[in-house]
Structures are given as structure tokens and as C-alpha cells.
Design a protein around this motif. Structure first.
Motif, PDB file in Angstrom:
ATOM      1  N   TYR A 320       0.822  -1.217   0.000  1.00  0.00           N
ATOM      2  CA  TYR A 320       0.000   0.000   0.000  1.00  0.00           C
ATOM      3  C   TYR A 320       0.847   1.255   0.000  1.00  0.00           C
ATOM      4  O   TYR A 320       0.341   2.338   0.239  1.00  0.00           O
ATOM      5  CB  TYR A 320      -0.921   0.032   1.227  1.00  0.00           C
ATOM      6  CG  TYR A 320      -2.169  -0.775   1.060  1.00  0.00           C
ATOM      7  CD1 TYR A 320      -2.123  -2.160   1.057  1.00  0.00           C
ATOM      8  CD2 TYR A 320      -3.407  -0.158   0.898  1.00  0.00           C
ATOM      9  CE1 TYR A 320      -3.260  -2.907   0.901  1.00  0.00           C
ATOM     10  CE2 TYR A 320      -4.553  -0.900   0.737  1.00  0.00           C
ATOM     11  CZ  TYR A 320      -4.477  -2.276   0.741  1.00  0.00           C
ATOM     12  OH  TYR A 320      -5.608  -3.019   0.586  1.00  0.00           O
ATOM     13  N   GLY A 321       2.148   1.136  -0.249  1.00  0.00           N
ATOM     14  CA  GLY A 321       2.998   2.325  -0.197  1.00  0.00           C
ATOM     15  C   GLY A 321       3.538   2.523   1.206  1.00  0.00           C
ATOM     16  O   GLY A 321       4.653   2.112   1.512  1.00  0.00           O
ATOM     17  N   ASP A 322       2.716   3.134   2.069  1.00  0.00           N
ATOM     18  CA  ASP A 322       3.185   3.357   3.440  1.00  0.00           C
ATOM     19  C   ASP A 322       3.100   2.085   4.279  1.00  0.00           C
ATOM     20  O   ASP A 322       3.810   1.935   5.259  1.00  0.00           O
ATOM     21  CB  ASP A 322       2.376   4.483   4.105  1.00  0.00           C
ATOM     22  CG  ASP A 322       0.890   4.185   4.104  1.00  0.00           C
ATOM     23  OD1 ASP A 322       0.442   3.373   3.260  1.00  0.00           O
ATOM     24  OD2 ASP A 322       0.177   4.760   4.946  1.00  0.00           O
ATOM     25  N   MET A 323       2.208   1.170   3.874  1.00  0.00           N
ATOM     26  CA  MET A 323       1.995  -0.054   4.654  1.00  0.00           C
ATOM     27  C   MET A 323       2.129  -1.270   3.746  1.00  0.00           C
ATOM     28  O   MET A 323       1.939  -1.189   2.541  1.00  0.00           O
ATOM     29  CB  MET A 323       0.569  -0.076   5.238  1.00  0.00           C
ATOM     30  CG  MET A 323       0.165   1.119   6.047  1.00  0.00           C
ATOM     31  SD  MET A 323       0.858   1.087   7.687  1.00  0.00           S
ATOM     32  CE  MET A 323      -0.195  -0.111   8.460  1.00  0.00           C
ATOM     33  N   THR A 324       2.448  -2.410   4.380  1.00  0.00           N
ATOM     34  CA  THR A 324       2.316  -3.686   3.678  1.00  0.00           C
ATOM     35  C   THR A 324       1.401  -4.570   4.509  1.00  0.00           C
ATOM     36  O   THR A 324       1.543  -4.641   5.729  1.00  0.00           O
ATOM     37  CB  THR A 324       3.678  -4.376   3.502  1.00  0.00           C
ATOM     38  OG1 THR A 324       4.536  -3.498   2.786  1.00  0.00           O
ATOM     39  CG2 THR A 324       3.533  -5.682   2.734  1.00  0.00           C
ATOM     40  N   TYR A 325       0.434  -5.196   3.851  1.00  0.00           N
ATOM     41  CA  TYR A 325      -0.448  -6.138   4.535  1.00  0.00           C
ATOM     42  C   TYR A 325      -0.005  -7.552   4.178  1.00  0.00           C
ATOM     43  O   TYR A 325       0.139  -7.891   3.010  1.00  0.00           O
ATOM     44  CB  TYR A 325      -1.910  -5.906   4.125  1.00  0.00           C
ATOM     45  CG  TYR A 325      -2.532  -4.727   4.826  1.00  0.00           C
ATOM     46  CD1 TYR A 325      -2.260  -3.434   4.401  1.00  0.00           C
ATOM     47  CD2 TYR A 325      -3.357  -4.899   5.922  1.00  0.00           C
ATOM     48  CE1 TYR A 325      -2.804  -2.334   5.051  1.00  0.00           C
ATOM     49  CE2 TYR A 325      -3.913  -3.814   6.581  1.00  0.00           C
ATOM     50  CZ  TYR A 325      -3.632  -2.537   6.145  1.00  0.00           C
ATOM     51  OH  TYR A 325      -4.159  -1.460   6.798  1.00  0.00           O
ATOM     52  N   TYR A 326       0.240  -8.361   5.214  1.00  0.00           N
ATOM     53  CA  TYR A 326       0.643  -9.740   5.018  1.00  0.00           C
ATOM     54  C   TYR A 326      -0.523 -10.665   5.327  1.00  0.00           C
ATOM     55  O   TYR A 326      -1.259 -10.443   6.291  1.00  0.00           O
ATOM     56  CB  TYR A 326       1.781 -10.115   5.976  1.00  0.00           C
ATOM     57  CG  TYR A 326       3.108  -9.434   5.680  1.00  0.00           C
ATOM     58  CD1 TYR A 326       3.431  -8.236   6.297  1.00  0.00           C
ATOM     59  CD2 TYR A 326       4.017 -10.007   4.797  1.00  0.00           C
ATOM     60  CE1 TYR A 326       4.636  -7.611   6.039  1.00  0.00           C
ATOM     61  CE2 TYR A 326       5.225  -9.397   4.533  1.00  0.00           C
ATOM     62  CZ  TYR A 326       5.531  -8.201   5.154  1.00  0.00           C
ATOM     63  OH  TYR A 326       6.711  -7.586   4.901  1.00  0.00           O
ATOM     64  N   ALA A 345      12.079   2.865   6.694  1.00  0.00           N
ATOM     65  CA  ALA A 345      13.279   2.857   5.854  1.00  0.00           C
ATOM     66  C   ALA A 345      14.120   1.610   6.115  1.00  0.00           C
ATOM     67  O   ALA A 345      14.337   1.221   7.258  1.00  0.00           O
ATOM     68  CB  ALA A 345      14.099   4.116   6.138  1.00  0.00           C
ATOM     69  N   GLY A 346      14.543   0.972   5.061  1.00  0.00           N
ATOM     70  CA  GLY A 346      15.449  -0.154   5.186  1.00  0.00           C
ATOM     71  C   GLY A 346      14.777  -1.478   5.483  1.00  0.00           C
ATOM     72  O   GLY A 346      15.430  -2.508   5.521  1.00  0.00           O
ATOM     73  N   ARG A 347      13.462  -1.438   5.720  1.00  0.00           N
ATOM     74  CA  ARG A 347      12.792  -2.704   6.019  1.00  0.00           C
ATOM     75  C   ARG A 347      12.413  -3.413   4.718  1.00  0.00           C
ATOM     76  O   ARG A 347      11.803  -2.833   3.827  1.00  0.00           O
ATOM     77  CB  ARG A 347      11.539  -2.440   6.847  1.00  0.00           C
ATOM     78  CG  ARG A 347      10.735  -3.708   7.096  1.00  0.00           C
ATOM     79  CD  ARG A 347       9.600  -3.467   8.036  1.00  0.00           C
ATOM     80  NE  ARG A 347      10.074  -3.373   9.408  1.00  0.00           N
ATOM     81  CZ  ARG A 347       9.314  -2.969  10.415  1.00  0.00           C
ATOM     82  NH1 ARG A 347       8.081  -2.568  10.192  1.00  0.00           N
ATOM     83  NH2 ARG A 347       9.782  -2.937  11.634  1.00  0.00           N
ATOM     84  N   SER A 348      12.791  -4.676   4.659  1.00  0.00           N
ATOM     85  CA  SER A 348      12.448  -5.447   3.463  1.00  0.00           C
ATOM     86  C   SER A 348      11.047  -6.033   3.631  1.00  0.00           C
ATOM     87  O   SER A 348      10.456  -5.973   4.703  1.00  0.00           O
ATOM     88  CB  SER A 348      13.474  -6.563   3.255  1.00  0.00           C
ATOM     89  OG  SER A 348      13.499  -7.380   4.400  1.00  0.00           O
TER      90      SER A 348
END
Lengths: 369, 276
Positions: A320-326, A345-348
Motif C-alpha cells: 500500500y505504499g506506506d503499509m504492507t499487509y501480510y 526505511a530499510g525494512r524489506s
């Protein structure tokens, strides 16, 4: 009343066991609620839950089949809409198409005020909604957002005790809607008038309201502040209507002085503090628990899991850009749970199919029967 | 393939022109002979005159017929439009059992042969022992005009957002104040259009007027009675010309008002529902 202490909320609208039948269909099944002076109150629910009917009953457009309504302590039984201290902003805005903006806004005061005083009031009301100078425009020359403001000014000029808003933002596009949500909220706070908003948009209700009544099938399922509603939903239905909630089966093992000992699917043996226990919930009746997506954490190698950590498999991701939903499958479960993570920042981002560690906190677990 | 398309378009054009001639040529004959200086209605035309119009002016019986017709037409227009407005508002606003059937029955006179309606009304009036007069003609005309009124006003009321009336009521206005400040201004063009159409229909309706009138005749009945005298024929042509011009004028005005009603409510001008 000169004391400087915060005064107790004074009720402006008291709804007492309101019932409404349309033929054999029961639209409202006994609504009891108190709405306070200066409050931004929302009626939230899916379509057909009776929220608009309730608003129209408060406005005086519909009769009740049972129960009483007090506005400012006065029984509204037999008092028609044109005599009530409420004004409505309609879903369609209902701007009179044959009148100018100024005539629309001044409609309710035209017979009560001399011309000059009316013009002053209209100008004031238009300035209040940022439409100064638009008075001479024709109704059809206005954009959707402007029509909404005219409808609001037309209601506010009557100095109502309560402003009723029937899904006022649903016709606007997303950007404008978000802007109007904040403007409406700011205007309500500066005026100190009670606003009652009907909406099916839970996010809108959370952003704007002091308190929210969640309605399903003609009944109030929960009446609470936005934070309370989100953190402590009383039923699974409320929980899944307000945001996203992951549900897991659970069983009570023991009631101890410090809290509840539960056996929760995938999470295992858990001791929950007493604060997690909603009022009036019989501990023996607990069947399920819920955890919000942001209360679960996908742990990367660098992260320290503080206590509660599970091994789980990623089934899918939505960026989602600012978020990732798993989507994550917890051990022993057939349905994946949802986890939301901020993309700092830096989070894969973990790949689907990979195994990750999932962290969670006991204080974020919500109990259901 | 090209020649085929060329021909088909051409044939359509021929058909359309023939159709228009068939429809309107007889109507054009009316003004043609009204200004013709000759008693016999036949070609070639013998010269230009306005004496037939002058003779109309000097006929006393005609003046009586005109004032009778105006009385009947105005009364019919007012009653039909009032009834039509009530029916159109009810049909647009409320749901009630048997609504379709009731509206269907009200609209039925549109398709019933007028002669049947006229004979049936005559029999009923005689049975009731009511004397035939201009008022029985009004009753018959209201019966056939009301469906037209409903058809016109239905689109005006259907286009009216119910929340407009509620908004007015909510802003402290009374029911009557709401009607005069919101409802009426928004449907007024439709009401005027309905008045004009009903007036026109009543003014030149013959069969019902012929059956139901007593000693006072309406204009079409008077014209019919004059047809027995060949020398009066050019005068009838002149009268017909005046009526034709008046009808066209009224219908154009009615349509103009209907379109204005639609435009006021922000609808597409080309919405169906108009008669013209």
C-alpha cells in the motif's frame, strides 16, 4: 454556574426505547441513547440497519411506533419537523434549484427577518462555510462540495440545537471527502453545536466523532468513543465492521486473581490481564479472541521478539505504499491472519511462501463470547 | 453495396415527404381558401380577399359559440389540471395498493373511441334526468382532458426530489408555505403546459360537445352546422384558419413551458414525457 471545573455532559437528545415499524418490518427495535450538548455523534452501520430512519425520526419526518424522544428536555411527541430545534443536511443536499445561493441559505429566515438583517445573516453563514461572495450564484452553478456547504449554511443559519447530517459526504470524491471531514469537525467544534452524523463509512465515523453508535438490524450494538470502539469491540460483528480483526478460537482454562488463563488456538496457553475483560462478560462464555492486524508484528532478523513469538508462513502480501499487509498462516490454522506493517526505511518485505517469526502482545487480545 | 444504401436512403426520404404531404396538405388548404375570393371551394384560386374574415366578425351566432367554447375550454382546463395535479403527485409520491390499476383506469379515455364515451355519457345523463347544457360538455371534456394533464404533470412531479419539500419543512416552513415556495414554482411550467393543452383539446373537441350540449353550441358544433350551407363554406375556412393558428400557438407555448420545467429541475431537455 461559575465554577471552572469541566462541567458534566448535559443531554440534548434523549432517545427512550424508540421503535419503528414499516408494515410488518421492524426497522428499529428499541433504541435507547443519550446524545450530549456539543457532541459530534455518529450513527454508524451497514445500509438497512435503521440509522437513517432514526435520524428522520429525530428530525420529525417519521413518526415513532413506540418510545419517546426528548430534545432539550422537551417531549417531541406530536411536534412536527418545522417546529423542532433541529436542521438537516440531506444526502442529496436538496438545494432549491430555482433559488440563488443566498435565497437558499436565507430560506428559513426570510419571513422572520427584515431584508437587511437577513442579508447580514446570510453573508455570515456563507462566510462560515467559506462561500463568501457566492450568494448571487445559481444553484446549478455549484460543484458537489459547494452544494454541500450551502446545505450546511442553510441549516446553521437557523441556529439549531442539533444539526442532522444524512451521509453528507458520500457523493464527494475521496480527496474532497477527507478535506470536508476535517472541516466539518473543526466547524462543529468551533460552534459547539451538537452534530448527529449518519454514515456507513467506519473510517469517517472514527475520524469525526466524539461518540459512535454502531447499529445492526435496528439495534445499537455498541455505543462508545472511537478509541473504545476500536480497542474493545463488544461483539465479533462490531469488531469486523470497525477496521479489520483477526479471530482465533479460545477456551477458558482458569480464572485467577491476576486475570484469565486461556487456551488460544495457535497462540497457546495465555494469561490475559483483567483489564482485557470487558464489563459483563462471563469468563466461562469466552469462545473466541480477536487481534488487530497492527498488533501482530512480522519480525525480521534484526528484531527482538519480546516474549511471544510464533513461526508462521507468509501466504501473500499487499503493498500500500506506506503499509504492507501480510497474509500469514499461523501454526495449526487453516485461515491466514492479516498483519499490517509500516514500511519504514530499510525494512524489506517478506516474500510469499517464506517462513517468518510473528510477535504479539497479550494486552492486545480482545475477548468475545 | 453502395448503390443499395443510396437507394434505401432515398426511398426513406420519399416516404417521409409523402407522409408529410398527406398529413399537412389538407391543413394548408384551409388558409388557402380562407383568403380566396370565390364562394366555390375549388382551384384555380380567383383572387385575394379578407371578406370571409369580415363576415365572421358580423355573425352574431358565431360570437355566442365562441364565448361558449371559451367558457367550456377554460373551465375544463382548470378542472382537468387540478385533478391531474392531484393524481400526478399521488402517483409520483405514494405507494398504495391498486395504484397501477387506478392510474390505468384514469388514462383509459385516451384510447377509448370518443363516440363511445359520448354516447355512454349521454345515456347516463338522460337516465339521471340531468338537463344537457354547457356544464355537461365540461364534464365530458374533463374526462378526456385529465389523462393528458396527468401525462404532462407526471413528468413534472416525478422529477421533483422529495427531499426538497422536506428541506423546506425542516427549515420551519409550513406545508402550505412549502407548496407555494418550493413545489409550485418547480412544477409551474408543467401546470401552464397542462392548462394550455387541455384548453386546446376542449376548444376543438366536436363529438362529445355535439352529443352533450343543449341549446348553447360550442364553436366546433357551430362550424358543423354551417357546413350545410355551401355559401358559408369560405367563412368556415376562415374560422378554421384562425383556430389552426391559435392551436399551433398554444401547443408551441405548452411545449416551451414543459421544457422550461425540465430545465429548471436540471433534467435533460429531450426527456420523454412531452406531447410535442
Amino acid at each position: 454556574m461559575t465554577d471552572q471545573k469541566q462541567s458534566a455532559p448535559r443531554p440534548i437528545i434523549e432517545l427512550n426505547a424508540i421503535r419503528k415499524k414499516f408494515g410488518s418490518f421492524e426497522a428499529l427495535k428499541g433504541i435507547t441513547a443519550t446524545i450530549n450538548e456539543g457532541e459530534f455523534f455518529s450513527l454508524l452501520g451497514p445500509s438497512g440497519c435503521g440509522k437513517t430512519t432514526l435520524l428522520r425520526i429525530i428530525a420529525g419526518f417519521e413518526d415513532v411506533s413506540g418510545g419517546t424522544i426528548l430534545i432539550g428536555g422537551k417531549n417531541m411527541d406530536g411536534i412536527a419537523a418545522n417546529q423542532r430545534p433541529t436542521n438537516m443536511v440531506f444526502q442529496s443536499y436538496a438545494i432549491f434549484p430555482h433559488l440563488s445561493v443566498a435565497d437558499n441559505v436565507g430560506y428559513g429566515l426570510k419571513k422572520r427577518l427584515p431584508k437587511a438583517a437577513l442579508k447580514a445573516e446570510v453573508d455570515k453563514a456563507l462566510a462560515m462555510v467559506d462561500l463568501a461572495g457566492y450568494g448571487s450564484r445559481a444553484a446549478h452553478e455549484l460543484s458537489g462540495g459547494q452544494r454541500q456547504r450551502v446545505a450546511l449554511a442553510r441549516a446553521l443559519i437557523m441556529r439549531p440545537k442539533v444539526v442532522l447530517l444524512d451521509e453528507p459526504l458520500s457523493a464527494l470524491d475521496k480527496k474532497l471527502r477527507e478535506q470536508m471531514q476535517h472541516e466539518l469537525r473543526a466547524l462543529q467544534q468551533s460552534l459547539g453545536i451538537t452534530f448527529i452524523l449518519v454514515t456507513h463509512d467506519q473510517e469517517e465515523a472514527l475520524i469525526m466523532s466524539d461518540r459512535i453508535a454502531v447499529m445492526f438490524e435496528g439495534q445499537i450494538a455498541q455505543l462508545a468513543t472511537p478509541e473504545e470502539l476500536y480497542r474493545r469491540p463488544v461483539t465479533e460483528r462490531v469488531a469486523s465492521f470497525i477496521g479489520v480483526m483477526n479471530f482465533l478460537d479460545a477456551k477458558l482454562i482458569n480464572e485467577i486473581s491476576s486475570g484469565l488463563e486461556l487456551d488460544i488456538a495457535a497462540l497457546g496457553h495465555v494469561v490475559l490481564p483483567n483489564s482485557a475483560r470487558p464489563e459483563g462478560l462471563d469468563a466461562a462464555g469466552i469462545r473466541r479472541v480477536g487481534i488487530r492486524p497492527e498488533m501482530l508484528t512480522v519480525l525480521f532478523d534484526a528484531d527482538e521478539g519480546n516474549g511471544n513469538v510464533l513461526e508462521a508462513q507468509v501466504t501473500g502480501t499487499s503493498y500500500y505504499g506506506d503499509m504492507t499487509y501480510y497474509g500469514v498462516l499461523l501454526p495449526g490454522q487453516s485461515e491466514p491472519v492479516t498483519i499490517s506493517m509500516r514500511n519504514t526505511a530499510g525494512r524489506s518485505i517478506a516474500k510469499p511462501g517464506s517462513t517468518v517469526r510473528v510477535g504479539w502482545g497479550a494486552d492486545s487480545v480482545v475477548l468475545f463470547r | 453495396m453502395k448503390w443499395r444504401r443510396f437507394f434505401s436512403i432515398n426511398w426513406l426520404l420519399v416516404y417521409a415527404v409523402a407522409y408529410m404531404i398527406f398529413l399537412y396538405a389538407p391543413v394548408i388548404l384551409l388558409p388557402l381558401f380562407a383568403f380566396n375570393d370565390g364562394t366555390i371551394i375549388a382551384f384555380p384560386l380567383s383572387g385575394y380577399t379578407t371578406k370571409w374574415f369580415v363576415s365572421l366578425w358580423e355573425t352574431e351566432a358565431l360570437h355566442g359559440a365562441v364565448s361558449n367554447s371559451l367558457l367550456v375550454a377554460v373551465t375544463t382546463a382548470l378542472i382537468s389540471t387540478s385533478l391531474g395535479a392531484c393524481a400526478a403527485r399521488a402517483a409520483a409520491r405514494y405507494r398504495f395498493p391498486g395504484k397501477q390499476a387506478i392510474v390505468g383506469f384514469i388514462m383509459l379515455p385516451l384510447v377509448l373511441p370518443e363516440i363511445i364515451v359520448a354516447v355512454a355519457l349521454l345515456i347516463m345523463l338522460v337516465q339521471l334526468g340531468l338537463p344537457l347544457s354547457l356544464w355537461t360538455v365540461v364534464a365530458g371534456h374533463v374526462l378526456i382532458c385529465t389523462p393528458f394533464s396527468i401525462a404532462i404533470l407526471s413528468s413534472a412531479f416525478a422529477g421533483l426530489d422529495q427531499s426538497l419539500e422536506e428541506a423546506s419543512f425542516d427549515l420551519g416552513e409550513t406545508r402550505w408555505g412549502t407548496f407555494s415556495r418550493v413545489t409550485l414554482p418547480l412544477v409551474l411550467p408543467g401546470v401552464i403546459s397542462s392548462l394550455l393543452i387541455c384548453f386546446t383539446i376542449s376548444l376543438d373537441e366536436f363529438i362529445i360537445a355535439f352529443f352533450l350540449t343543449g341549446t348553447d353550441v360550442t364553436l366546433p358544433v357551430y362550424i358543423w352546422s354551417q357546413l350545410r350551407f355551401p355559401t358559408k363554406l369560405p367563412s368556415v375556412m376562415a374560422l378554421g384558419t384562425i383556430l389552426l393558428a391559435l392551436s399551433v400557438l398554444l401547443l408551441v407555448a405548452a411545449e416551451w413551458f414543459r421544457r422550461r420545467a425540465a430545465a429548471r429541475q436540471g433534467q435533460e431537455i429531450s426527456t420523454p414525457g412531452g406531447l410535442v
